[in-house]
Design a protein around this motif. Sequence first.
Motif, short mmCIF file in Angstrom:
data_model
loop_
_atom_site.label_atom_id
_atom_site.label_comp_id
_atom_site.label_asym_id
_atom_site.label_seq_id
_atom_site.Cartn_x
_atom_site.Cartn_y
_atom_site.Cartn_z
N LEU A 516 -4.52 68.23 74.64
CA LEU A 516 -4.55 66.98 74.45
C LEU A 516 -3.49 66.03 74.79
O LEU A 516 -3.52 64.87 74.68
CB LEU A 516 -5.03 66.50 72.97
N ARG A 517 -2.47 66.74 75.11
CA ARG A 517 -1.08 66.24 75.54
C ARG A 517 -0.58 67.05 76.94
O ARG A 517 -0.72 67.89 76.69
CB ARG A 517 0.08 66.03 74.64
N ALA A 518 -0.34 66.07 77.96
CA ALA A 518 -0.07 66.54 79.13
C ALA A 518 1.53 66.79 79.14
O ALA A 518 2.24 66.51 78.30
CB ALA A 518 0.05 65.65 80.44
N THR A 519 1.83 68.32 79.40
CA THR A 519 3.30 68.65 79.53
C THR A 519 3.90 68.48 80.99
O THR A 519 5.21 68.53 80.81
CB THR A 519 3.27 70.18 78.95
N THR A 520 3.23 68.00 81.91
CA THR A 520 3.89 67.96 83.32
C THR A 520 4.30 66.60 83.36
O THR A 520 3.48 65.57 83.42
CB THR A 520 3.02 68.32 84.35
N PRO A 521 5.46 66.34 83.68
CA PRO A 521 6.07 64.74 84.04
C PRO A 521 5.06 64.17 84.98
O PRO A 521 4.71 64.72 86.27
CB PRO A 521 7.34 64.99 84.43
N GLY A 522 4.83 62.79 84.88
CA GLY A 522 3.86 62.05 85.78
C GLY A 522 2.65 62.35 85.75
O GLY A 522 1.76 61.74 86.22
N GLN A 523 2.01 63.21 84.62
CA GLN A 523 0.69 63.41 84.27
C GLN A 523 0.23 63.04 83.14
O GLN A 523 1.24 62.98 81.99
CB GLN A 523 0.38 65.11 84.63
N THR A 524 -1.12 62.73 83.08
CA THR A 524 -1.76 62.27 81.89
C THR A 524 -2.78 63.17 81.38
O THR A 524 -3.69 63.62 82.35
CB THR A 524 -2.12 60.73 81.84
N SER A 525 -3.06 63.49 80.13
CA SER A 525 -4.17 64.38 79.76
C SER A 525 -5.53 63.36 79.89
O SER A 525 -5.32 62.32 79.73
CB SER A 525 -3.92 64.85 78.23
N LEU A 526 -6.68 64.05 79.96
CA LEU A 526 -7.80 63.53 79.81
C LEU A 526 -8.12 62.80 78.42
O LEU A 526 -8.82 61.91 78.27
CB LEU A 526 -8.81 64.03 80.11
N PHE A 527 -7.57 63.47 77.58
CA PHE A 527 -7.53 62.67 76.08
C PHE A 527 -6.78 61.32 76.17
O PHE A 527 -7.48 60.36 75.64
CB PHE A 527 -7.10 63.58 75.17
N ASP A 528 -5.47 61.40 76.45
CA ASP A 528 -4.93 60.16 76.67
C ASP A 528 -5.47 59.16 77.60
O ASP A 528 -5.50 57.86 77.41
CB ASP A 528 -3.54 60.44 76.85
N LEU A 529 -6.11 59.61 78.77
CA LEU A 529 -6.95 58.81 79.67
C LEU A 529 -7.88 58.11 79.13
O LEU A 529 -8.08 56.33 78.90
CB LEU A 529 -6.95 59.52 80.98
N ALA A 530 -8.86 58.70 78.33
CA ALA A 530 -9.85 58.15 77.59
C ALA A 530 -9.41 57.35 76.51
O ALA A 530 -9.98 56.17 76.36
CB ALA A 530 -10.76 59.34 77.16
N LYS A 531 -8.64 57.60 75.78
CA LYS A 531 -8.00 56.85 74.75
C LYS A 531 -7.42 55.50 75.00
O LYS A 531 -7.75 54.41 74.48
CB LYS A 531 -7.06 57.54 73.84
N ALA A 532 -6.81 55.43 76.03
CA ALA A 532 -6.16 54.36 76.53
C ALA A 532 -7.13 53.50 77.20
O ALA A 532 -6.74 52.13 77.25
CB ALA A 532 -4.65 54.92 77.53
N THR A 533 -8.16 53.87 77.78
CA THR A 533 -8.81 53.00 78.63
C THR A 533 -10.27 52.53 77.55
O THR A 533 -11.02 52.17 78.19
CB THR A 533 -9.44 53.61 79.94
N SER A 534 -10.09 52.99 76.24
CA SER A 534 -11.12 52.84 75.36
C SER A 534 -12.44 53.44 75.82
O SER A 534 -13.61 52.82 75.67
CB SER A 534 -11.64 51.13 75.40
N GLY A 535 -12.16 54.63 76.28
CA GLY A 535 -13.50 55.53 76.56
C GLY A 535 -13.70 56.45 75.49
O GLY A 535 -13.08 56.59 74.45
N ASN A 536 -14.49 57.45 75.95
CA ASN A 536 -14.65 58.64 74.81
C ASN A 536 -14.08 59.96 75.46
O ASN A 536 -14.39 60.31 76.57
CB ASN A 536 -16.17 58.61 74.56
N PHE A 537 -13.58 60.78 74.51
CA PHE A 537 -13.28 62.14 74.97
C PHE A 537 -13.92 63.32 73.87
O PHE A 537 -14.17 63.15 72.81
CB PHE A 537 -11.73 62.55 74.67
N LYS A 538 -14.42 64.15 74.70
CA LYS A 538 -15.38 65.35 74.30
C LYS A 538 -15.25 66.30 74.98
O LYS A 538 -15.21 66.38 75.90
CB LYS A 538 -16.58 64.86 74.18
N GLU A 539 -15.17 67.52 74.30
CA GLU A 539 -14.77 69.06 74.93
C GLU A 539 -15.79 69.83 74.03
O GLU A 539 -15.96 69.69 72.97
CB GLU A 539 -13.26 69.36 74.82
N ALA A 540 -16.11 70.71 75.06
CA ALA A 540 -17.12 71.66 74.57
C ALA A 540 -16.95 73.17 74.89
O ALA A 540 -16.47 73.36 76.18
CB ALA A 540 -18.66 71.36 74.96
#
Length: 807
Positions: A516-540
């Motif tokens: 849920l958090r990216a560890t590489t500098p300059g990269q963003t996790s899909l969780f943070d991308l969804a949250k910041a853009t008011s989207g939805n995050f789901k993993e299965a």
Amino acid sequence: MRQDTPNSAKFAPRLKALAAAVGLIFSAGNLVAAEHQLTKITYDANRKVDVIDMVMSIDWDFDAPPAGRDKAFIEGILRQSAQSYFTMTEGKHILGKVYVYKNSQFMDNTDIQYLLKDGRANAHVAAITRFKGGRVQQFAGTNETPVDHGKTVAHEFGHYTLGLYDEYREAGGTSTSAGSPQDGDTPRNSIMHNHLQFTNVTTATDYDDPANRKTAHFRIYGKSAWEVMVQPPASYPEAGPGRLTYQSLLGLTPPTDATLTKPTTGWENDFQVVYMGNSGAQAIGKKLTGAVPAATIASGPINTIVIDTTLSAANLKEQLRAAEQMIDNSGAANRVAVYAHPYSSAPVVPLTLLNSNATRAAVKAAIAKIAVDSSTDDSVVGERLFGWAESILPTYFPAGPTTIASNGLFYRVYSTGNAIGVTGGTLYYYDGKAIAPLGATSAFIGQAKSSLSGSLQKALDAIKSVKKIADTPSVTLLTTSTSTVDTALLKAFKDASVAVNSLGLTPPAAAGKQRLRATTPGQTSLFDLAKATSGNFKEAAKAGDLTRAGGKLANDTEGDSVQPVNEAEAASLAKGDTHTVTSRGAGGGLDGQATFSAFWDEADEGKLSFTLKTPSGTVITPTSLPAGVTYTANAGEGEASYTVPASFVGLAGVWTSSITANDATTEAVYQEVSVNSPMSAIVDVEGGTNADTRAMTATVKVSGPVAIGGATVKADITSATTGATVKSGLVLKDDGVMPDVKAGDGRYTISLADLPVGEYEIVVTATAVDGQAVYTTKGNTKMGPNGTDIPVPGFQRVTSSSFVKER
């Protein structure tokens, strides 16, 4: 396409030079997204003001309104709200665009709810852009004028956007909460006291006399409204929950009563009301009741689906099934495009209106044909190279023609007289005179690939090229939950007001790893991308769960009022085993159409029977359907569903859905029950992060859409990294005892401060039997008496959210 023997010695250098001029290398070797996306706060540095765009949902149809509730009524309210808000902030805050949805679309995900009934207005404090359950709630059933309505809304903006508390006296009030008005309070002359009489918020002058400091606002902050507004939220870390920093206000010298200007002009400079397109008719049993004329659909949702083909063939198959489920659950006014990453030069499905069953079937067929990225099939490779060539060399290969297949040759002929084709693993070019082989397709296919960030940018650019102001745009990415993207992409989506939804498979190799958090500098996790853009995050982790999530995600992106009632998983079933789920449907017209669904892996196709039992005990099977009930199960899609209409006699009560294994299953099976209803449960987790250092809490808002008190709300928390349950049976309370803020306001809270640092998922159930829960006005913030509690029929809801604890 005629195959002649070209003068390749003469032809090839010319084509290579042409390609190199635009950045191609035609040679062998070395070939190389309460939380709506349209809500936005923009600081205008030239004018030194903040322009705030908001989203509003009404529960009536503004195109066919009841008497006196037409667009003129709506615009009158919003114009007065804009003027009053401008005045109370001394012109520092300007209401910009207000996007208005009709018929309760996005009612659970909006800044302003307007309900066609009588009631007492209310708002959540400092909730704008902060959490899903926050909003202003207002009632159109009162006899107030649009001007009076607008002034009420501005008062609620004081809570919702500025984080202010009330400054009126609650005559006869019995609350002991510091943030609630009380009977002994000393009202101040401000809009947070009497919005019909005053246009300003308080200054230090209003609290000079210690005897006049008995207000909810002063009990929380110990200062006037203006003294709070010009300070950063860190000045009041606990008293001002999640208050935003506004650049237009930060650091200003707070005015006094003598220096207030109370401006009344200038608010109209950015103001605009936008009437949004809706999602259109919904499919029943995966079928529309009839085609909807395209000419009647001017705008609506846009969902661009990006499917990652770099996964294994088995995992890709499950992603395709999830995407097909999204098509089934999309409304007739939804427009969908599909891209296959990493070959995103051209869409697999161009932007298509899903307004007929034939079109929907064609889109699903195109999705089903998407192949893994390593495919060497000439037809697949040809499509990928043709799209790439058209995007890079549009002068020579203008987009438009479809592929022709003839005797193993796949080619496109262009209006320029040029053509390109693939056969036998070789790429050919035709210049109108002769055909030349350019080399093995394997020498070119690498250049047609994009990074994941590049594919998302392509999808974003495609949306921006067609999006109209009344559209609701989003991108849905199907990939692994471990993927990351360039951080710069986050700003690009936010600036364009396009939400990113991430639906990710969690591969076994990811178990125990941070996602849920990216560890590489300059990269963003899909969780943070969804949250910041008011989207939805789901993993299965399982195929059936991915398919199930795809359908729910489609409903969420459209703002449909489809509420999950129950969801459950059985790891596997032995032959003869039955997986049973019970679900309560609410009576009194609260719950409408109900859908009972089962999901399974491709390997278990044909092994399962799915039955349903009504509250009265009648057993429903695919061959014994009562009038109005439909059953749908398409071979190969891994899903079956019963749809029970709102008109079904006996809809209220406890239903039982059962999956029975006719043979042992190899994978997990899932059940999901949902209803069309205005009643929802929404969970927000706040605090416990580096960005929000407050103690972590989970809060669930239960509403219909008026707040519901007296429900039973419980939660389980699992580790997102290991899948292990870390807390179960947690009871969230609405008793006014910290961390709960106000008793009986329909917001149920629990502290998560003792959770270790980590990544988690919280799953919440909200239930009540008949006579247990009530509609309540105890959390309402407009001056006036509380209404009488109204009983709520028995109900059941489930909701979930992923979150990160960093401290």
